[in-house]
Design a protein around this motif. Structure first.
Motif, PDB file in Angstrom:
ATOM      1  N   VAL A   1      -5.313  -6.046  12.194  1.00 11.67           N
ATOM      2  CA  VAL A   1      -6.654  -6.009  11.608  1.00 11.67           C
ATOM      3  C   VAL A   1      -7.102  -4.569  11.357  1.00 11.67           C
ATOM      4  N   LEU A   2      -6.978  -3.720  12.380  1.00 14.33           N
ATOM      5  CA  LEU A   2      -7.389  -2.320  12.232  1.00 14.33           C
ATOM      6  C   LEU A   2      -6.552  -1.617  11.164  1.00 14.33           C
TER       7      LEU A   2
ATOM      8  N   CYS B   1       0.823  -1.218   0.000  1.00 13.89           N
ATOM      9  CA  CYS B   1       0.000   0.000   0.000  1.00 13.89           C
ATOM     10  C   CYS B   1       0.855   1.266   0.000  1.00 13.89           C
TER      11      CYS B   1
ATOM     12  N   ALA C   1      -5.107  -2.878   8.482  1.00 18.97           N
ATOM     13  CA  ALA C   1      -5.510  -3.285   7.134  1.00 18.97           C
ATOM     14  C   ALA C   1      -6.790  -2.573   6.701  1.00 18.97           C
ATOM     15  N   VAL C   2      -7.733  -2.425   7.623  1.00 19.27           N
ATOM     16  CA  VAL C   2      -8.998  -1.730   7.315  1.00 19.27           C
ATOM     17  C   VAL C   2      -8.731  -0.268   6.963  1.00 19.27           C
ATOM     18  N   PHE C   3      -7.875   0.391   7.753  1.00 21.07           N
ATOM     19  CA  PHE C   3      -7.559   1.800   7.498  1.00 21.07           C
ATOM     20  C   PHE C   3      -6.841   1.975   6.164  1.00 21.07           C
TER      21      PHE C   3
ATOM     22  N   LEU D   1      -7.129   0.176   3.432  1.00 17.48           N
ATOM     23  CA  LEU D   1      -8.102   0.047   2.343  1.00 17.48           C
ATOM     24  C   LEU D   1      -9.015   1.273   2.267  1.00 17.48           C
ATOM     25  N   THR D   2      -9.443   1.767   3.428  1.00 22.51           N
ATOM     26  CA  THR D   2     -10.327   2.930   3.468  1.00 22.51           C
ATOM     27  C   THR D   2      -9.635   4.183   2.933  1.00 22.51           C
TER      28      THR D   2
ATOM     29  N   GLY E   1      -3.160   3.614   9.332  1.00 19.82           N
ATOM     30  CA  GLY E   1      -3.222   2.175   9.101  1.00 19.82           C
ATOM     31  C   GLY E   1      -1.849   1.561   8.931  1.00 19.82           C
TER      32      GLY E   1
END
Length: 325
Positions: A241-242, A191, A244-246, A248-249, A273
């Motif tokens: 986990v958190l 990313c 990876a979510v951030f 992508l967002t 993230g």
């Protein structure tokens, strides 16, 4: 500070978006191999001399960048730069583990804040590096690297409790047993590399001025630094986990919108993230035994290298297709 200089420099030398991605990926390919090797070597031979050597190699690569006149030259120099960075991080991270400050979480947090705040400072002044002739920026970086090599050689002490008697062999079983080290580091690097390697040149093509590009970079670096400070109070699994979510967002504004306030917000979310994902992986590095710490650091950095390799290639291909559409 020089992260956005190379893609913009390549663009001025006539490189396409795909070639810019290739330039970044070549260095990452070398980096992936070098980190695995230097991590294992650090467990057997020590950390200090590898760190000093890496600074000298980077100084040479920076001077070669200053004299490059074609995209092909940048690709060749990226090989040497990738080797330099690959020799730096595993021994350096092993030193951090050898000399822990307080708890493991505190050590992870402090290390992350230290290097990320340096990146944030560099991003804040990257507009200057983008405005001055590249030769001046690269020459300054070369001189700074030589100074760091000298300081490291003179002031750093080896603190390994036990050295490995043999260099661990690469195997699928070895990698699978350490999936919690390389998986988060790969996600982080993939990313980050798309953003850092391609965004500056892509944004310039889209008409974004240098101070605004610098603002997006600084936004990412700043929230990443804050995230490292917060990561010390988050369990590694939850951080992964958190994070990876951030990641992508935060990527959504770049993929769908190209509106500057949204880009700033997306950069901030990506930075937060990134820090959480990185911290989850690095926690596994410094909790290893001293004689295996370099090995874990090498696997960690190899995961980063593979992410930095694939990210620019895929991102550069997509960016080139979008610009031709």
């Amino acid at each position: 500070m020089l992260t956005p200089v190379i893609p913009v420099y390549a663009l001025k030398l006539g490189a396409s978006q795909l070639e810019i991605g290739i330039i970044a990926s070549i260095g990452s390919a070398v980096y992936s191999l070098a980190t695995f090797a230097s991590g294992r070597l650090a467990d057997k031979a020590g950390r200090k001399h590898l760190v000093s050597t890496s600074f000298i190699l980077y100084a040479v690569s920076a001077m070669l960048y200053a004299n490059s006149t074609a995209p092909a030259h940048l690709m060749a120099v990226k090989i040497l730069e990738g080797l330099a960075w690959g020799m730096l991080w595993p021994p350096l991270e092993s030193l951090i583990g050898d000399r822990q400050w307080g708890s493991v979480s505190r050590s992870v947090s402090r290390f992350g804040v230290a290097w990320s705040s340096g990146s944030a400072l560099g991003a804040a002044v990257s507009a200057i590096a983008l405005e001055v002739p590249p030769q001046i920026a690269f020459t300054a970086a070369s001189l700074a690297a030589v100074a760091l090599a000298v300081v490291t050689h003179v002031s750093v002490e080896e603190t390994m409790k036990e050295r490995s008697r043999e260099i661990a062999k690469i195997s699928l079983k070895l990698l699978m047993n350490r999936w919690s080290v390389w998986t988060p580091s790969f996600i982080y690097a993939f990313c980050q590399s798309v953003f850092l390697s391609l965004f500056p040149a892509y944004a310039e093509i889209k008409g974004l001025e240098a101070p605004l590009i610098s603002g997006c970079l600084f936004s990412l670096m700043l929230t990443r630094t804050v995230g490292f400070w917060l990561a010390g109070s988050v369990k590694p699994v939850m951080a992964a986990v958190l994070g990876a979510v951030f990641l992508l967002t935060g990527a959504i504004p770049y993929a769908i919108l190209f509106y500057y306030p949204m880009l700033l917000a997306g950069s901030a979310i990506v930075g937060l993230g990134a820090s959480l994902v990185y911290s989850a992986a690095f926690h596994e590095v410094i909790t290893a035994e001293s004689k295996e710490r370099g090995l874990n650091a090498g696997i960690f950095e190899s995961g980063l290298g593979i992410g930095y390799l694939t990210g620019p290639l895929i991102g550069g291909t997509l960016a080139e297709h979008e610009l031709r559409a």
